[in-house]
Design an enzyme around this catalytic site. Structure first.
Site, PDB file in Angstrom:
ATOM      1  N   PRO A 129       0.804  -1.223   0.000  1.00 39.34           N
ATOM      2  CA  PRO A 129       0.000   0.000   0.000  1.00 39.34           C
ATOM      3  C   PRO A 129       0.840   1.278   0.000  1.00 39.34           C
ATOM      4  CG  PRO A 129      -0.969  -1.610   1.485  1.00 39.34           C
ATOM      5  CD  PRO A 129       0.337  -2.187   1.021  1.00 39.34           C
ATOM      6  N   ALA A 131       4.323   1.267  -0.903  1.00 34.53           N
ATOM      7  CA  ALA A 131       5.592   1.061  -1.614  1.00 34.53           C
ATOM      8  C   ALA A 131       5.344   0.355  -2.927  1.00 34.53           C
ATOM      9  CB  ALA A 131       6.568   0.245  -0.756  1.00 34.53           C
ATOM     10  N   GLY A 132       5.673   1.042  -4.031  1.00 31.46           N
ATOM     11  CA  GLY A 132       5.559   0.442  -5.349  1.00 31.46           C
ATOM     12  C   GLY A 132       6.931   0.218  -5.931  1.00 31.46           C
ATOM     13  N   SER A 133       7.389   1.179  -6.731  1.00 34.66           N
ATOM     14  CA  SER A 133       8.700   1.047  -7.360  1.00 34.66           C
ATOM     15  C   SER A 133       9.845   1.225  -6.368  1.00 34.66           C
ATOM     16  CB  SER A 133       8.838   2.086  -8.482  1.00 34.66           C
ATOM     17  OG  SER A 133       7.863   1.880  -9.482  1.00 34.66           O
ATOM     18  N   GLU A 243      10.772  -9.255 -17.923  1.00 34.14           N
ATOM     19  CA  GLU A 243       9.426  -8.821 -17.571  1.00 34.14           C
ATOM     20  C   GLU A 243       9.017  -7.625 -18.422  1.00 34.14           C
ATOM     21  OE1 GLU A 243       6.968  -6.906 -13.773  1.00 34.14           O
ATOM     22  OE2 GLU A 243       8.898  -7.891 -13.442  1.00 34.14           O
ATOM     23  N   HIS A 339     -13.844   5.353 -33.780  1.00 38.52           N
ATOM     24  CA  HIS A 339     -15.065   4.545 -33.735  1.00 38.52           C
ATOM     25  C   HIS A 339     -16.272   5.362 -33.302  1.00 38.52           C
ATOM     26  CE1 HIS A 339     -12.582   0.932 -34.137  1.00 38.52           C
ATOM     27  NE2 HIS A 339     -13.684   0.220 -34.245  1.00 38.52           N
TER      28      HIS A 339
END
Length: 380
Positions: A129, A131-133, A243, A339
């Site tokens: 929550p 800490a990502g990168s 990845e 579209h």
């Protein structure tokens, strides 16, 4: 421009993947999207078809080939089919290298057969929550208790989080170690204290389960340490190039497919008594997207070839990831616009591609992180 990187065996594999999609995935996909999760039977069918563990040695039940071009074919065909929910790329290309490259012989024999036959579904739990990168911000921690680790913490946005039988958890094992105090611990289904939270409600990729995970005094056996103690940072950095390339391969395939269906649409759709394709602005839009896709495809194919030969570096993988995913986002937006109102309807492939693909510039390292990696390599 004819592609040069595939041999007849790759083309035959592409036919196999398409047949699998027609038989095992597409008839069920609408229901999976409603359920928010794919069936375990689909994973077992993928294993039976030989689509799992492509790079795993044959002695453990895998395909025995490190040739990334097979993974590229798989990613391209699932993307063109609009079926990202069955996350074979996550399983094969992101988690597979950790198990084949870091696992002990005992761990390989314990986990890899199920990894290849579809009875053992995997996930990797890095993001938290707060800490990502930023790996230094990871708070999930494991205390050495002699014969086991006592794991506590939480993770979020974990793909395959509900289905996963085996989760590679990035946890802090040395409190003062910063990014170099992290280790990879394998948590298995049924361990006391391991709980799954919500199957998160996303704007796209509805069939792909994405969950919160919680660890309350989970006793992780010492034999479930994957790789070196406090070695997670290096292990993660080693595998990120593949990845990111895998994400980029899906991105250019999505952009090309959107361009194809939109080109057909503007030929058929009429406005003011004439097909949209007769309008100069429309032709310019299609011309610009076609050129960007062709240039990007050439670079991506070179990256695929380099990676298959063990020559792709982190910088060029980062270039591929940010450029291809940002192109996908631009093409999806422009194709939806062409579209008109129909592009906003969920039953149209362009609408689903618009929402399914929006995550591409975020996971696996955001566009901003990719640019930082590239910039540091050039400027120090």
């Amino acid at each position: 421009m004819k592609r040069q990187i595939f041999a007849p065996e790759h083309d035959a594999f592409r036919d196999t993947v398409r047949a699998f999609l027609d038989r095992e995935v597409l008839p069920h996909y609408a229901q999976w999207e409603k359920d928010g999760i794919v069936s375990r039977e689909a994973w077992r069918a993928a294993g039976k078809q030989g689509l799992l563990g492509l790079a795993v040695p044959e002695e453990y039940g895998g395909g025995g080939t490190p040739d990334f071009r097979y993974s590229a074919v798989l990613a391209e065909e699932f993307t063109r089919a609009g079926a990202p929910g069955l996350a074979l790329g996550l399983h094969n290309d992101i988690i597979g290298p950790y198990l084949t490259g870091l696992a002990t012989e005992e761990q390989r024999r314990r986990w890899l057969p199920g990894f290849c036959d579809g009875s053992l579904i995997t996930a990797i739990a890095m993001t938290e929550p707060g800490a990502g990168s930023d790996l230094q911000g990871i708070r999930t921690h494991a205390e050495d208790r002699g014969d086991h680790w006592l794991l506590n913490g939480s993770k979020t946005f974990i793909s395959n989080g509900i289905l996963a039988d085996l989760v590679i958890v990035v946890a802090r094992t040395t409190p003062e170690g910063g990014a170099h105090g992290l280790s990879l611990l394998v948590v298995e289904r049924g361990m006391d204290g391991f709980e799954r939270g919500r199957n998160l409600d996303k704007i796209g990729q509805k069939a792909q389960d994405t969950a919160e995970l919680f660890f309350h005094d989970v006793r992780v056996p010492k034999e479930n340490l994957l790789g070196e103690l406090n070695g997670a940072f290096l292990h993660l950095m080693t595998n990120l190039a593949q990845e990111r390339l895998s994400i980029a391969v899906s991105a250019i395939a999505a952009a090309e497919h959107l361009l194809e269906i939109t080109t057909e649409y503007v030929k058929e759709r009429e406005a003011f008594g004439r097909p949209l394709a007769t309008k100069q602005h429309i032709r310019f839009e299609i011309a610009e997207m076609a050129t960007e896709c062709a240039v990007t495809r050439t670079f991506l194919d070179r990256c695929i070839e380099d990676h298959s030969n063990g020559e792709l570096d982190a910088v060029h993988a980062s270039m591929a990831k940010w450029w291809a995913t940002e192109l996908q986002k631009r093409v999806a937006d422009r194709c939806l616009q062409l579209h008109g109102g129909y592009g906003y309807m969920s039953e149209y492939p362009v609408a689903r591609a618009f929402t399914d693909g929006r995550i591409q510039t975020i996971y696996g390292g955001t566009t901003e992180i990719m640019k930082e990696i590239i910039g540091r390599s050039l400027l120090g």
